[in-house]
Design an enzyme around this catalytic site. Structure first.
Site, PDB file in Angstrom:
ATOM      1  N   HIS A  74       0.874  -1.100  -0.148  1.00  0.00           N
ATOM      2  CA  HIS A  74       0.029   0.019   0.190  1.00  0.00           C
ATOM      3  C   HIS A  74       0.810   1.125   0.057  1.00  0.00           C
ATOM      4  O   HIS A  74       0.353   2.152  -0.377  1.00  0.00           O
ATOM      5  CB  HIS A  74      -1.114   0.314   1.249  1.00  0.00           C
ATOM      6  CG  HIS A  74      -1.953  -0.985   1.172  1.00  0.00           C
ATOM      7  ND1 HIS A  74      -2.708  -1.200   0.037  1.00  0.00           N
ATOM      8  CD2 HIS A  74      -2.492  -1.659   2.292  1.00  0.00           C
ATOM      9  CE1 HIS A  74      -3.763  -2.072   0.484  1.00  0.00           C
ATOM     10  NE2 HIS A  74      -3.643  -2.419   1.921  1.00  0.00           N
ATOM     11  N   GLU A 132      -3.509   2.901   1.723  1.00  0.00           N
ATOM     12  CA  GLU A 132      -2.686   3.760   0.544  1.00  0.00           C
ATOM     13  C   GLU A 132      -2.890   5.166   0.566  1.00  0.00           C
ATOM     14  O   GLU A 132      -1.996   5.938   0.095  1.00  0.00           O
ATOM     15  CB  GLU A 132      -3.228   2.954  -0.581  1.00  0.00           C
ATOM     16  CG  GLU A 132      -2.758   3.565  -2.042  1.00  0.00           C
ATOM     17  CD  GLU A 132      -3.461   2.872  -3.190  1.00  0.00           C
ATOM     18  OE1 GLU A 132      -3.966   1.867  -3.229  1.00  0.00           O
ATOM     19  OE2 GLU A 132      -3.696   3.824  -4.321  1.00  0.00           O
ATOM     20  N   CYS A 202      -5.629   0.893 -10.751  1.00  0.00           N
ATOM     21  CA  CYS A 202      -4.786  -0.037 -11.188  1.00  0.00           C
ATOM     22  C   CYS A 202      -5.586  -1.127 -11.799  1.00  0.00           C
ATOM     23  O   CYS A 202      -6.516  -1.615 -11.458  1.00  0.00           O
ATOM     24  CB  CYS A 202      -4.168  -0.790 -10.012  1.00  0.00           C
ATOM     25  SG  CYS A 202      -3.282  -2.259 -10.378  1.00  0.00           S
ATOM     26  N   SER A 277      -6.115 -10.006  -2.259  1.00  0.00           N
ATOM     27  CA  SER A 277      -5.365 -10.266  -1.114  1.00  0.00           C
ATOM     28  C   SER A 277      -5.428 -11.695  -0.715  1.00  0.00           C
ATOM     29  O   SER A 277      -5.309 -12.160   0.602  1.00  0.00           O
ATOM     30  CB  SER A 277      -5.628  -9.440  -0.024  1.00  0.00           C
ATOM     31  OG  SER A 277      -7.200  -9.332   0.061  1.00  0.00           O
TER      32      SER A 277
HETATM   33  S1  SF4 Z   1      -0.758  -4.410  -8.193  1.00  0.00           S
HETATM   34 FE1  SF4 Z   1      -2.703  -2.888  -8.223  1.00  0.00          FE
HETATM   35  S2  SF4 Z   1      -3.986  -3.508  -6.617  1.00  0.00           S
HETATM   36 FE2  SF4 Z   1      -1.698  -4.618  -6.467  1.00  0.00          FE
HETATM   37  S3  SF4 Z   1      -0.847  -3.552  -4.960  1.00  0.00           S
HETATM   38 FE3  SF4 Z   1      -0.283  -2.701  -6.975  1.00  0.00          FE
HETATM   39  S4  SF4 Z   1      -1.726  -1.098  -7.486  1.00  0.00           S
HETATM   40 FE4  SF4 Z   1      -2.390  -2.381  -5.630  1.00  0.00          FE
END
Ligand code: SF4
Length: 293
Positions: A74, A132, A202, A277
């Site tokens: 995060h 985050e 993301c 997760s």
């Molecule tokens: S890949 Fe995407 S969802 Fe996974 S920690 Fe990184 S930003 Fe967050």
């Protein structure tokens, strides 16, 4: 009964990277602190704790000295790095590269505009208090405004420029609704301000929604495995249930009992999926539970 584990479910690259860093460190030293839960999944945290990982909070960070401290995917605000450094602690930085880039973009925007006469508003579309988001706000000396829903756009000052960023796990649809809301508020206020909106969501999470819906729709029963503290799990489970109302949230195989277990055993197709997760081994345990006598 056909049991399928969704091949797209499980850890995203960011979480996998942080866990790998923890495992490498633990293999060498057998002891490592992690600031906050390394992943919002109790079972995975316990597995790593058995290898020597110790989860600490911010109060602990202020008191420990000359230790190795992992930062999770995060990311963290700059103050975390200063505190660790002051106490002689070594940071093992597990911040996801996608989050890191977002932090850098926000910091660059903040530094570019912090002395502007019209005091630009840096807006983060995200969940207040989420780790985050705290890390992102830290890039602006905590001056960034957090908006959780498009409706909250009305609280902004439409006489000052707006630079919008998003927490990486927000919904793309909601983000676009927010941008449209901001545009219409600017028109309503007869304002000429700058609006720069950066879609920083993301895609490893955003793309998962459609994949997950298609997977869920193809099953008779869906078992969604996730941690109760994970906001990603809550969002993805919502999509799952939308695609298939016969979806059930489990934290692990132990939750699979009674009527639900019987219903699964009577179904033709049972799908097992999870959040970004959720470790694969946890979904496998649910699968094994279904096959037990
Ligand atoms: S890949 Fe995407 S969802 Fe996974 S920690 Fe990184 S930003 Fe967050």
């Amino acid at each position: 009964m056909q049991i399928t584990i969704d091949p797209k479910s499980g850890f995203c690259a960011g979480v996998t990277g942080a866990i790998r860093r923890a495992e490498n460190e633990l293999q060498q030293t057998g002891q490592l602190y992690c600031l906050g839960d390394i992943v919002h999944n109790g079972q995975e945290v316990q597995r790593l704790e058995r290898l020597g990982l110790e989860t600490i909070d911010y109060d602990d960070l202020r008191t420990i000295r000359h230790a190795r401290v992992l930062l999770r995917a995060h990311g963290e605000p700059p103050s975390t790095y200063w505190i660790a450094e002051q106490n002689g602690n070594t940071i093992i930085d597990g911040t996801c590269p996608v989050v890191k880039r977002l932090q850098e973009r926000i910091a660059a925007t903040y530094n570019e505009h912090k002395h502007d006469e019209r005091r630009a508003q840096i807006v983060i579309f995200g969940k207040r208090g989420h780790a985050e988001v705290i890390g992102l706000q830290g890039q602006t000396n905590n001056t960034a405004i957090v908006i959780e829903k498009p409706e909250e756009a009305e609280t902004l000052d439409f006489s000052r420029p707006i630079y919008l960023f998003s927490q990486t796990t927000k919904s793309v649809e909601e983000y676009h609704r927010l941008v449209e809301k901001l545009k219409s508020e600017i028109i309503n206020h007869k304002s000429q301000i700058t609006l720069e909106a950066y879609d920083t969501i993301c895609r490893s999470v955003a793309n998962r929604v459609e994949q997950l819906k298609a997977f869920a729709a193809a099953q008779n029963i869906v078992l969604f495995v996730g941690g109760t503290k994970s906001s990603n799990a809550a969002v993805l489970f919502g999509h799952c249930r939308e695609a298939n109302p016969n979806s059930h949230f489990l934290t692990g195989a132990d939750d699979l009992t009674g009527e639900l277990l019987t219903a699964c055993r009577q179904a033709d197709r049972v799908g097992i999926c999870g959040a970004t997760s959720t470790p694969l081994w946890l979904m496998e345990q649910v699968r094994d539970r279904l096959s037990e006598d």
